[in-house]
Design an enzyme around this catalytic site. Structure first.
Site, PDB file in Angstrom:
ATOM      1  N   THR A  78       0.871  -1.174   0.000  1.00  0.00           N
ATOM      2  CA  THR A  78       0.000   0.000   0.000  1.00  0.00           C
ATOM      3  C   THR A  78       0.902   1.216   0.000  1.00  0.00           C
ATOM      4  O   THR A  78       1.591   1.493   0.982  1.00  0.00           O
ATOM      5  CB  THR A  78      -0.906   0.023   1.236  1.00  0.00           C
ATOM      6  OG1 THR A  78      -1.615  -1.214   1.295  1.00  0.00           O
ATOM      7  CG2 THR A  78      -1.881   1.188   1.183  1.00  0.00           C
ATOM      8  N   MET A  99       3.583   2.674   4.903  1.00  0.00           N
ATOM      9  CA  MET A  99       3.356   1.667   3.884  1.00  0.00           C
ATOM     10  C   MET A  99       3.174   0.310   4.575  1.00  0.00           C
ATOM     11  O   MET A  99       3.821   0.033   5.583  1.00  0.00           O
ATOM     12  CB  MET A  99       4.582   1.628   2.967  1.00  0.00           C
ATOM     13  CG  MET A  99       4.485   0.723   1.788  1.00  0.00           C
ATOM     14  SD  MET A  99       6.042   0.694   0.835  1.00  0.00           S
ATOM     15  CE  MET A  99       6.224   2.396   0.340  1.00  0.00           C
ATOM     16  N   CYS A 100       2.283  -0.508   4.025  1.00  0.00           N
ATOM     17  CA  CYS A 100       2.150  -1.857   4.561  1.00  0.00           C
ATOM     18  C   CYS A 100       2.185  -2.872   3.424  1.00  0.00           C
ATOM     19  O   CYS A 100       2.018  -2.516   2.256  1.00  0.00           O
ATOM     20  CB  CYS A 100       0.886  -2.016   5.400  1.00  0.00           C
ATOM     21  SG  CYS A 100      -0.648  -1.983   4.495  1.00  0.00           S
ATOM     22  N   ARG A 101       2.447  -4.101   3.792  1.00  0.00           N
ATOM     23  CA  ARG A 101       2.526  -5.184   2.814  1.00  0.00           C
ATOM     24  C   ARG A 101       1.248  -5.998   2.889  1.00  0.00           C
ATOM     25  O   ARG A 101       0.772  -6.311   3.982  1.00  0.00           O
ATOM     26  CB  ARG A 101       3.730  -6.061   3.122  1.00  0.00           C
ATOM     27  CG  ARG A 101       3.961  -7.150   2.082  1.00  0.00           C
ATOM     28  CD  ARG A 101       5.087  -8.069   2.451  1.00  0.00           C
ATOM     29  NE  ARG A 101       4.586  -9.013   3.451  1.00  0.00           N
ATOM     30  CZ  ARG A 101       5.214  -9.340   4.561  1.00  0.00           C
ATOM     31  NH1 ARG A 101       6.374  -8.818   4.858  1.00  0.00           N
ATOM     32  NH2 ARG A 101       4.701 -10.207   5.414  1.00  0.00           N
TER      33      ARG A 101
END
Length: 184
Positions: A48, A67-69
């Site tokens: 993201t 940010m994330c995975r």
């Protein structure tokens, strides 16, 4: 008598125009899914990298987001599991959303386990290898969100940032609501 009939006809036409205008506005807010969407190509790891939303929660927290995975996998019934791993209070947290097919390919429905609200999620644009633009809204609620997913954890380039910004604005989200997420 004739004057009253003309008045009722005029009022009826005005109301019909207002109704059609409201329906057209609602239709413009929704994003159509990617033509010929191929779910199998959408599976895998995404990051993201951009968000935009009209929610008050988002406006309050956007400066603290990273940010994330996410890992997208298919279920036996054709739904998608989207498992996101993100940093919260200096710890990794994981959440899984079950996206159920709801209409044409690329259209999904998600029910929040927290509030029970239903969200419509559409994969509006993707090249499968570099980026995906998703649009989420909740029927009956004034909630809209645009999400930019990237296959890479690198910051999106200028062209992709512009594409996402234009996408978000086309769905009624403002420049102030757009954020590109830093790496944790």
């Amino acid at each position: 008598m004739r004057m009253a009939a003309q008045h009722r006809l005029w009022v009826g036409l005005v109301l019909l125009g207002v109704l059609l205008g409201a329906l057209q506005t609602q239709a413009q807010a929704q994003a159509p899914p990617q033509p010929n969407f191929q779910q199998d190509k959408f599976l895998g790891r995404w990051f993201t990298t951009g968000l935009a939303s009209n929610s008050s929660w988002f406006r309050e927290k956007k400066a603290k987001l990273f940010m994330c995975r996410s890992e997208v996998t298919a279920t036996e019934d054709g739904s998608l599991n989207m498992t996101a791993t993100f940093l919260r209070k200096n710890q990794c947290e994981t959440r899984t959303m079950l996206l159920r097919p709801s209409g044409p390919a690329g259209s999904y429905s998600y029910t929040s386990p927290y509030k029970g609200s239903t969200h419509e999620v559409v994969v509006a644009d993707t090249d499968y290898g570099q980026y995906a633009l998703l649009y989420t809204e909740s029927p009956g609620l004034d909630f809209r969100m645009a999400t930019l997913y990237s296959r890479s954890s690198q910051s999106p380039g200028a062209a992709l940032r512009e594409k996402f910004s234009a996408f978000a604005k086309a769905h009624g989200l403002t420049e102030e609501s757009i954020v590109f997420l830093p790496r944790p």
